[in-house]
Design a protein around this motif. Sequence first.
Motif, PDB file in Angstrom:
ATOM      1  N   THR A 158     -25.330 -16.480 -36.577  1.00  0.00           N
ATOM      2  CA  THR A 158     -24.797 -16.187 -37.900  1.00  0.00           C
ATOM      3  C   THR A 158     -24.670 -14.692 -38.168  1.00  0.00           C
ATOM      4  N   GLN A 159     -25.378 -13.863 -37.413  1.00  0.00           N
ATOM      5  CA  GLN A 159     -25.250 -12.413 -37.572  1.00  0.00           C
ATOM      6  C   GLN A 159     -24.094 -11.835 -36.759  1.00  0.00           C
ATOM      7  N   GLU A 160     -23.582 -12.617 -35.831  1.00  0.00           N
ATOM      8  CA  GLU A 160     -22.546 -12.084 -34.927  1.00  0.00           C
ATOM      9  C   GLU A 160     -21.344 -11.497 -35.656  1.00  0.00           C
ATOM     10  N   PRO A 161     -20.770 -12.163 -36.691  1.00  0.00           N
ATOM     11  CA  PRO A 161     -19.583 -11.592 -37.348  1.00  0.00           C
ATOM     12  C   PRO A 161     -19.851 -10.249 -38.023  1.00  0.00           C
ATOM     13  N   HIS A 162     -21.118  -9.933 -38.247  1.00  0.00           N
ATOM     14  CA  HIS A 162     -21.474  -8.718 -38.975  1.00  0.00           C
ATOM     15  C   HIS A 162     -22.039  -7.626 -38.070  1.00  0.00           C
ATOM     16  N   THR A 163     -22.056  -7.870 -36.765  1.00  0.00           N
ATOM     17  CA  THR A 163     -22.695  -6.950 -35.822  1.00  0.00           C
ATOM     18  C   THR A 163     -21.644  -6.302 -34.926  1.00  0.00           C
ATOM     19  N   PRO A 164     -21.415  -5.011 -35.081  1.00  0.00           N
ATOM     20  CA  PRO A 164     -20.451  -4.325 -34.220  1.00  0.00           C
ATOM     21  C   PRO A 164     -20.831  -4.449 -32.749  1.00  0.00           C
ATOM     22  N   ARG A 165     -19.818  -4.569 -31.911  1.00  0.00           N
ATOM     23  CA  ARG A 165     -19.945  -4.572 -30.436  1.00  0.00           C
ATOM     24  C   ARG A 165     -20.505  -5.879 -29.867  1.00  0.00           C
ATOM     25  N   LEU A 166     -20.836  -6.867 -30.706  1.00  0.00           N
ATOM     26  CA  LEU A 166     -21.450  -8.090 -30.197  1.00  0.00           C
ATOM     27  C   LEU A 166     -20.549  -9.298 -30.414  1.00  0.00           C
ATOM     28  N   THR A 167     -20.375 -10.087 -29.345  1.00  0.00           N
ATOM     29  CA  THR A 167     -19.744 -11.396 -29.439  1.00  0.00           C
ATOM     30  C   THR A 167     -20.701 -12.433 -28.880  1.00  0.00           C
TER      31      THR A 167
END
Length: 471
Positions: free
Chosen positions: A32-41
């Motif tokens: 759930t944090q992925e859409p808000h975390t730069p550089r992470l998919t």
Amino acid sequence: MIYHHLYEKFAKKDRVFAGVIGAGNYGTAIVTQEPHTPRLTVAAVADITADAARKAYEQAGIDGDGIVYCSTAEQAQAEIEKGRHVYTDQCEMIARIPIIDVVCESTGIPEASARYALDSIRRGKHVAMITKDCDASVGPILKKLADEHGVVYTPVDGDQHGLLIQMYEWAKSVGLSVIAGGKATDGEFVYDEQRGTVTIKTDKKIHPPYVETISVTGEERKYLGMIPKGKAAEYIAKRAEILSRLPQPGSYDLCEMTVAANYTGLRPAVSTLVHAPLRITEIPIAYCETVNGGVFSERGIIDLATCLRAPEESGLGGGVFLVVRCDNAYSNHVLTTKGQIANYDNTAAVIYRPYHLCGVETSATILVAGLLGLNTGSDTYLPRFDLVKVAARDIEAGEVFGNDHSHQLTARIVPARPIAPGNHASAHLLTGNRARVDIPAGTTITYDMVEEPAGSTIWELRRLQDKTFLA
């Protein structure tokens, strides 16, 4: 933090592709944090039920054409290259997807965790180890194998032991002497002096014989007041008696401290840990050396604390703490007079982090591994200690051993010993396996009391760890 500078200047790639195995509460928080975390998919999520994996993405707001079920690594790779997120019930598939950089192992099942972690390392994937049950038993050998394969094996930001390890490394880097360190239990004891009650604040279900609230009267109230100088041991013992009907720390708490002890070299003063109910202001009073009024005979101790507080006070939030001193008198004066909470003679102060955000903050570890090729633990990870189990009741031959949340067993932390008849068994080599013999209550489980499963990865890794470090 300087992570963003490191990513900008030293990243080995622009983006990290992670896969999560185990879509429970922790794994879902990573997603759930992925859409808000730069550089992470977070490119792929696996669980034993595909529905659980899919729901993790849906809770992140990723659904419809953005997610797709795949049953093979080849399918998954093709879909991820199209910009989709993959969910699956084929957990072994995650490490086989070429684009995946970091495998987040979050099954909570020690045997499965060991198997997936080992396979990931052999396939050149970094491993962010969230299943502490596996880490406590065979983490050191998995880290050594990862080093040999040129990949990262790491504890994670968000779990308390990972945060404690980082705090300990920071303290060493600035020259602080660590007297004690530990974590706060998730539950907190809220003392309402006016009502004469103590209530546990917890999100966990309370099982008999424990209760949610107790009443305290007369002499008991004295021992819930601030610990006077020189009275730490007496007050801790009395509090343990007064508060014994409230829920107590579990084996899972000691499990995390076993991992932290093996990374840091901090050691338990007693095998069950003291786990005292303490105000934040009492931690440096109680958890320092006896010569300064505390309960530890020497420095370098690891333990637990349950926060004792008034209803209007903030607590420890399941965070972590260090009790430290500066060995230079001038520096120690600065340490103990610039806002830190000190003990009575200013020989120790507590530094604490009053929160742990579980999977919400684990992205920091994933990015450090994937972008920089570094772990967020410490350089040395040795099997110094084992978590072992004690029968809480009579156990019959053929009965299956439970996990760290089972009321069948309690836990202790003892010096690590190899697999051999008569040696105390590493706790999570028991999980899901059967008792070989009848075991009376109060008995510490040894290897000759458990049926070894055929073809077990965690048992195989443990033997390799024993041979490598304990021979």
